[in-house]
Write a protein that holds these residues in place. Structure first.
Motif, PDB file in Angstrom:
ATOM      1  N   TYR A  48       0.803  -1.222   0.000  1.00  0.00           N
ATOM      2  CA  TYR A  48       0.000   0.000   0.000  1.00  0.00           C
ATOM      3  C   TYR A  48       0.839   1.276   0.000  1.00  0.00           C
ATOM      4  N   LYS A  49       2.100   1.200   0.440  1.00  0.00           N
ATOM      5  CA  LYS A  49       2.954   2.387   0.373  1.00  0.00           C
ATOM      6  C   LYS A  49       3.880   2.378  -0.846  1.00  0.00           C
ATOM      7  N   VAL A  50       3.722   1.364  -1.692  1.00  0.00           N
ATOM      8  CA  VAL A  50       4.526   1.306  -2.913  1.00  0.00           C
ATOM      9  C   VAL A  50       4.296   2.530  -3.804  1.00  0.00           C
ATOM     10  N   PRO A  51       3.042   3.006  -3.972  1.00  0.00           N
ATOM     11  CA  PRO A  51       2.868   4.231  -4.763  1.00  0.00           C
ATOM     12  C   PRO A  51       3.642   5.417  -4.205  1.00  0.00           C
ATOM     13  N   GLN A  52       3.686   5.526  -2.861  1.00  0.00           N
ATOM     14  CA  GLN A  52       4.448   6.613  -2.248  1.00  0.00           C
ATOM     15  C   GLN A  52       5.944   6.438  -2.491  1.00  0.00           C
ATOM     16  N   ASN A 175       4.525  15.500  -3.385  1.00  0.00           N
ATOM     17  CA  ASN A 175       5.167  14.218  -3.093  1.00  0.00           C
ATOM     18  C   ASN A 175       4.321  13.317  -2.204  1.00  0.00           C
ATOM     19  N   LEU A 176       3.034  13.621  -2.098  1.00  0.00           N
ATOM     20  CA  LEU A 176       2.126  12.752  -1.352  1.00  0.00           C
ATOM     21  C   LEU A 176       1.292  11.942  -2.336  1.00  0.00           C
ATOM     22  N   SER A 177       1.379  10.638  -2.237  1.00  0.00           N
ATOM     23  CA  SER A 177       0.649   9.765  -3.151  1.00  0.00           C
ATOM     24  C   SER A 177      -0.814   9.664  -2.725  1.00  0.00           C
ATOM     25  N   PHE A 178      -1.707  10.099  -3.605  1.00  0.00           N
ATOM     26  CA  PHE A 178      -3.137   9.995  -3.313  1.00  0.00           C
ATOM     27  C   PHE A 178      -3.544   8.539  -3.114  1.00  0.00           C
ATOM     28  N   ILE A 179      -2.983   7.643  -3.918  1.00  0.00           N
ATOM     29  CA  ILE A 179      -3.332   6.220  -3.822  1.00  0.00           C
ATOM     30  C   ILE A 179      -2.992   5.681  -2.438  1.00  0.00           C
ATOM     31  N   THR A 180      -1.785   5.990  -1.959  1.00  0.00           N
ATOM     32  CA  THR A 180      -1.354   5.508  -0.647  1.00  0.00           C
ATOM     33  C   THR A 180      -2.242   6.044   0.459  1.00  0.00           C
ATOM     34  N   THR A 210     -10.424   4.881  14.863  1.00  0.00           N
ATOM     35  CA  THR A 210     -11.340   5.976  14.540  1.00  0.00           C
ATOM     36  C   THR A 210     -10.578   7.287  14.383  1.00  0.00           C
ATOM     37  N   THR A 211      -9.669   7.538  15.321  1.00  0.00           N
ATOM     38  CA  THR A 211      -8.861   8.758  15.259  1.00  0.00           C
ATOM     39  C   THR A 211      -7.974   8.760  14.020  1.00  0.00           C
ATOM     40  N   SER A 212      -7.330   7.617  13.756  1.00  0.00           N
ATOM     41  CA  SER A 212      -6.454   7.504  12.592  1.00  0.00           C
ATOM     42  C   SER A 212      -7.222   7.722  11.295  1.00  0.00           C
ATOM     43  N   SER A 213      -8.418   7.131  11.207  1.00  0.00           N
ATOM     44  CA  SER A 213      -9.224   7.289   9.994  1.00  0.00           C
ATOM     45  C   SER A 213      -9.600   8.746   9.767  1.00  0.00           C
ATOM     46  N   ALA A 214      -9.972   9.436  10.833  1.00  0.00           N
ATOM     47  CA  ALA A 214     -10.360  10.845  10.717  1.00  0.00           C
ATOM     48  C   ALA A 214      -9.190  11.699  10.230  1.00  0.00           C
ATOM     49  N   LEU A 215      -8.001  11.478  10.795  1.00  0.00           N
ATOM     50  CA  LEU A 215      -6.836  12.265  10.409  1.00  0.00           C
ATOM     51  C   LEU A 215      -6.376  11.924   8.993  1.00  0.00           C
ATOM     52  N   ASN A 216      -6.421  10.643   8.641  1.00  0.00           N
ATOM     53  CA  ASN A 216      -6.087  10.254   7.265  1.00  0.00           C
ATOM     54  C   ASN A 216      -7.075  10.867   6.276  1.00  0.00           C
ATOM     55  N   GLY A 217      -8.335  10.950   6.689  1.00  0.00           N
ATOM     56  CA  GLY A 217      -9.348  11.562   5.844  1.00  0.00           C
ATOM     57  C   GLY A 217      -9.054  13.038   5.586  1.00  0.00           C
ATOM     58  N   ILE A 218      -8.533  13.722   6.591  1.00  0.00           N
ATOM     59  CA  ILE A 218      -8.172  15.137   6.425  1.00  0.00           C
ATOM     60  C   ILE A 218      -7.071  15.277   5.379  1.00  0.00           C
ATOM     61  N   ILE A 219      -6.065  14.392   5.443  1.00  0.00           N
ATOM     62  CA  ILE A 219      -4.957  14.464   4.489  1.00  0.00           C
ATOM     63  C   ILE A 219      -5.435  14.134   3.075  1.00  0.00           C
ATOM     64  N   VAL A 220      -6.331  13.145   2.946  1.00  0.00           N
ATOM     65  CA  VAL A 220      -6.906  12.835   1.635  1.00  0.00           C
ATOM     66  C   VAL A 220      -7.649  14.054   1.096  1.00  0.00           C
ATOM     67  N   PHE A 221      -8.409  14.705   1.954  1.00  0.00           N
ATOM     68  CA  PHE A 221      -9.146  15.906   1.539  1.00  0.00           C
ATOM     69  C   PHE A 221      -8.179  17.000   1.092  1.00  0.00           C
ATOM     70  N   GLN A 222      -7.068  17.173   1.834  1.00  0.00           N
ATOM     71  CA  GLN A 222      -6.089  18.197   1.460  1.00  0.00           C
ATOM     72  C   GLN A 222      -5.500  17.918   0.085  1.00  0.00           C
ATOM     73  N   ILE A 223      -5.148  16.659  -0.168  1.00  0.00           N
ATOM     74  CA  ILE A 223      -4.578  16.299  -1.470  1.00  0.00           C
ATOM     75  C   ILE A 223      -5.563  16.620  -2.593  1.00  0.00           C
ATOM     76  N   ILE A 224      -6.818  16.226  -2.392  1.00  0.00           N
ATOM     77  CA  ILE A 224      -7.839  16.481  -3.413  1.00  0.00           C
ATOM     78  C   ILE A 224      -8.074  17.981  -3.579  1.00  0.00           C
ATOM     79  N   PHE A 225      -8.224  18.685  -2.470  1.00  0.00           N
ATOM     80  CA  PHE A 225      -8.557  20.114  -2.513  1.00  0.00           C
ATOM     81  C   PHE A 225      -7.448  20.935  -3.158  1.00  0.00           C
ATOM     82  N   TYR A 226      -6.191  20.701  -2.713  1.00  0.00           N
ATOM     83  CA  TYR A 226      -5.079  21.493  -3.258  1.00  0.00           C
ATOM     84  C   TYR A 226      -4.777  21.125  -4.707  1.00  0.00           C
ATOM     85  N   THR A 227      -5.160  19.920  -5.106  1.00  0.00           N
ATOM     86  CA  THR A 227      -4.985  19.528  -6.505  1.00  0.00           C
ATOM     87  C   THR A 227      -6.036  20.179  -7.403  1.00  0.00           C
TER      88      THR A 227
END
Length: 238
Positions: A48-52, A175-180, A210-227
């Motif tokens: 799962y971190k291979v794309p990164q 340098n953040l992989s959206f897939i990862t 639950t906490t990890s999922s929420a924080l990972n979700g924020i980073i996914v949102f940032q990648i999508i939003f800034y892109t």
């Protein structure tokens, strides 16, 4: 219940017999889904971190990737693996942590190679974390491991916040992989379900995922939003 005591590694004896008579038995179907998701998360974690890793290799730059996050995440994984092994939890409930830690070490080595930091110091840090894992598994009591497991919530927050803050300040998600990160987010949600289903008494684990999922979700949102908004540059190659 350990995976080895299950029929085909998926069914309890009761559910195996029940599903042959009634395939729509809700409780057994939820248990089956939990096992399938659990094994899926572990299998996916192998790559799962291979794309990164591939993205870092292509750009030859570690800009925008938080080394602090990777070290803290590796430490959290070490605690999770030690806690799971010592408590004889099914591998399907924690196995991905081992592969995540190993891939983090690879990424840390790449960050060191692509920066001015000392490769020796990075190697020492990685070896130190292996030593910590060995010490926790062999020397800590279950009570001590339980206490360390509780601290993963703090480690999860402190490991993700530097990356979230860095993304917010620099708008650089190149340098953040959206897939990862998407796999990380989806895997966390799956872990919330499998923990509720298989380890319902482990409230600490539920809070962690639950906490990890929420924080990972924020980073996914940032990648999508800034892109999509063009506020941050993204490499066209994942």
């Amino acid at each position: 219940m350990s995976d080895s005591s299950l029929v085909y590694g998926l069914f309890t004896q009761e559910c195996f017999q029940e599903l042959q008579k009634n395939f729509l038995h809700l409780v057994c179907l939820k248990a089956l889904l939990s096992k399938v998701l659990g094994y899926g998360v572990v299998a996916g974690s192998v790559i799962y971190k291979v794309p990164q890793i591939r993205l870092l290799y292509n750009t030859k730059s570690g800009s925008g990737v938080s080394a602090v996050m990777l070290h803290l995440e590796a430490l959290s994984c070490s605690i999770s693996v030690s806690y799971g092994l010592r408590n004889h939890f099914p591998v399907s409930t924690f196995g991905e942590s081992l592969f995540m830690a190993l891939q983090n070490f690879i990424i840390l080595a790449m960050l060191s190679a692509y920066s001015t930091s000392s490769a020796v110091s990075a190697t020492i840090l990685c070896l130190g974390q292996f030593a910590i894992f060995a010490g926790m598994y062999s020397l800590c009591t279950l009570e001590q491991l339980s206490l360390l497991q509780s601290g993963i919530i703090f480690l999860t927050i402190t490991s993700r916040l530097p990356q979230i803050v860095s993304n917010f300040r620099t708008k650089n998600v190149n340098n953040l992989s959206f897939i990862t990160w998407m796999l990380n987010f989806a895997g966390g949600l799956a872990r919330v379900f499998t923990t509720m289903q298989e380890l319902s008494n482990e409230k600490t684990l539920l809070y962690i995922y639950t906490t990890s999922s929420a924080l990972n979700g924020i980073i996914v949102f940032q990648i999508i939003f800034y892109t999509l908004t063009g506020l941050g540059s993204r490499s066209k190659k994942e």
